[in-house]
Design a protein around this motif. Sequence first.
Motif, mmCIF file in Angstrom:
data_model
loop_
_atom_site.group_PDB
_atom_site.id
_atom_site.type_symbol
_atom_site.label_atom_id
_atom_site.label_comp_id
_atom_site.label_asym_id
_atom_site.label_seq_id
_atom_site.Cartn_x
_atom_site.Cartn_y
_atom_site.Cartn_z
ATOM 1 N N SER A 52 0.804 -1.219 0.000
ATOM 2 C CA SER A 52 0.000 0.000 0.000
ATOM 3 C C SER A 52 0.836 1.268 0.000
ATOM 4 C CB SER A 52 -0.934 0.007 1.220
ATOM 5 O OG SER A 52 -1.841 -1.066 1.159
ATOM 6 N N VAL A 53 2.147 1.126 0.141
ATOM 7 C CA VAL A 53 2.999 2.299 -0.019
ATOM 8 C C VAL A 53 2.906 2.821 -1.455
ATOM 9 C CG1 VAL A 53 5.412 3.060 -0.063
ATOM 10 C CG2 VAL A 53 4.560 1.729 1.861
ATOM 11 N N SER A 54 2.573 1.916 -2.389
ATOM 12 C CA SER A 54 2.487 2.302 -3.791
ATOM 13 C C SER A 54 1.539 3.479 -4.030
ATOM 14 C CB SER A 54 2.062 1.098 -4.644
ATOM 15 O OG SER A 54 1.754 1.489 -5.956
ATOM 16 N N PRO A 55 0.281 3.439 -3.519
ATOM 17 C CA PRO A 55 -0.595 4.586 -3.770
ATOM 18 C C PRO A 55 -0.127 5.881 -3.112
ATOM 19 C CG PRO A 55 -1.867 2.652 -3.135
ATOM 20 C CD PRO A 55 -0.429 2.338 -2.871
ATOM 21 N N ALA A 75 -3.437 14.328 -2.542
ATOM 22 C CA ALA A 75 -4.823 14.023 -2.187
ATOM 23 C C ALA A 75 -5.112 12.538 -2.343
ATOM 24 C CB ALA A 75 -5.778 14.845 -3.058
ATOM 25 N N PHE A 76 -4.602 11.941 -3.415
ATOM 26 C CA PHE A 76 -4.804 10.516 -3.644
ATOM 27 C C PHE A 76 -4.129 9.686 -2.555
ATOM 28 C CE2 PHE A 76 -3.704 6.413 -5.560
ATOM 29 C CZ PHE A 76 -4.902 6.046 -6.139
ATOM 30 N N SER A 77 -2.975 10.162 -2.092
ATOM 31 C CA SER A 77 -2.214 9.428 -1.092
ATOM 32 C C SER A 77 -2.928 9.345 0.249
ATOM 33 C CB SER A 77 -0.842 10.083 -0.898
ATOM 34 O OG SER A 77 -0.108 10.076 -2.096
ATOM 35 N N VAL A 78 -3.809 10.296 0.522
ATOM 36 C CA VAL A 78 -4.529 10.296 1.796
ATOM 37 C C VAL A 78 -5.291 8.990 1.992
ATOM 38 C CG1 VAL A 78 -6.484 11.363 3.009
ATOM 39 C CG2 VAL A 78 -4.696 12.798 2.009
ATOM 40 N N ASN A 79 -5.905 8.479 0.928
ATOM 41 C CA ASN A 79 -6.676 7.238 1.035
ATOM 42 C C ASN A 79 -5.772 6.044 1.312
ATOM 43 O OD1 ASN A 79 -9.332 8.389 0.263
ATOM 44 N ND2 ASN A 79 -8.255 8.813 -1.624
ATOM 45 N N ALA A 80 -4.583 6.067 0.717
ATOM 46 C CA ALA A 80 -3.645 4.974 0.962
ATOM 47 C C ALA A 80 -3.164 4.974 2.404
ATOM 48 C CB ALA A 80 -2.455 5.097 0.015
ATOM 49 N N VAL A 81 -2.967 6.169 2.978
ATOM 50 C CA VAL A 81 -2.571 6.257 4.381
ATOM 51 C C VAL A 81 -3.637 5.621 5.266
ATOM 52 C CG1 VAL A 81 -2.167 7.859 6.288
ATOM 53 C CG2 VAL A 81 -1.097 8.268 4.064
#
Length: 402
Positions: free
Chosen positions: A142-145, A252-258
């Motif tokens: 999940s580090v990928s996103p 912004a996209f990374s927030v969901n991955a976090v």
Amino acid sequence: MPSRSFLRMALILGLISAIGPFAIDMYLPALPEIGRALNAPVGAVQMSLTAFFIAIGVGQLLYGPVSDMVGRKPPLYFGLGLFALASVGCALASQIETLVALRFLQGLGAAAGMAIPRAVVRDLHTGTDAARLMSLLMLVFSVSPILAPLAGSAVIALSGWRAVFWAVGLAALAGLAMVYATLAETRTREQRLESSLGSALRAYGVLLRDAHYLGLVGIGSAALAGFFVFLAGSPFVLINHYGLTPTQYSLAFSVNAVAFIGASQFTSHLGRRFGLVPMVKVASTASAAFNALLLGYYLFGGDQLPVLIALNFIASAFMGLVIPTVSVLALEKHGPIAGTASALMGTLQMLVGAVAMGVVGAFANGAPLPMVAGMAAGSLTSFALMGLTLRARRRNRRPAPT
């Protein structure tokens, strides 16, 4: 397995699994630019993403049984090699049709890295130990996103969108070296003797008749479909509709991955304390509720980006508890055919996601509502399947004879 070995295996498997998703997430910020460069409409550009997902789904049907027959490592060598070659082709493509075709080949290569690591987890563990290793794998995966869109934005800013494919091709070559040097074979010769083409076909028959397995796979597939809809639509919504730059979009996209990463690390602890099945029930219900709330907000005229990000953050966190857990539960009773069971699960997940992206893409107009509706539909379908599957499991239990 000692804690250090857990972390080492999770790192190896997670990095292998992440190579394919990196090829998705890293070029998301470039989708509008690709459309302009190749003079292609939104739907055609999104088809390059859909083709990748379809190929990952179809490819896993082959890699899973083959990995049961010849071991886990040889199919990884082939898949990563194919991925690297197709990446070079994508970097040189001059027409959208060529890019779509090469993305399909790239997806066929990436399928090896999606199916086989889950089978390796099942080779090594079951139950909460498997959930722990799977959640650690998801942590790396999940580090990928988080990193890929940011890395993609940097690469695109420096060298253009074609450089993204050179970068992921190099990542595949690094993956090949890592598999050769650090990954031990987990499918013994004795176990391989029991596997053949005929046994693979029989195994698929067993799995397709196992309603509980299909139900668990369906829960995860529908949840992932909602995420795939967001993945395909978010560049156009966040960049074109809300006016974010590619770098701002990546953040912004990374927030969901976090959210997904953070929540997934609690699966083992919560599973031990409350049980894996109760955890899935609660998390699936909560994810569906917050996605439904988000849909209601847009249906009633809302259009604020912070609301989209906040509610999707919470829904993604609960989804981070659901997906690794249902993967473990689905594979738990199918150890002798773990590669085949993992492959079928991955295929169904990718194909359901591809269909969802295609359907929502037909209604895509750059506004948030079609994307949000698709996200909510996936989450609500996952919730419905959860109720049917886990309730059916309860009904099928019979008291022991006295």
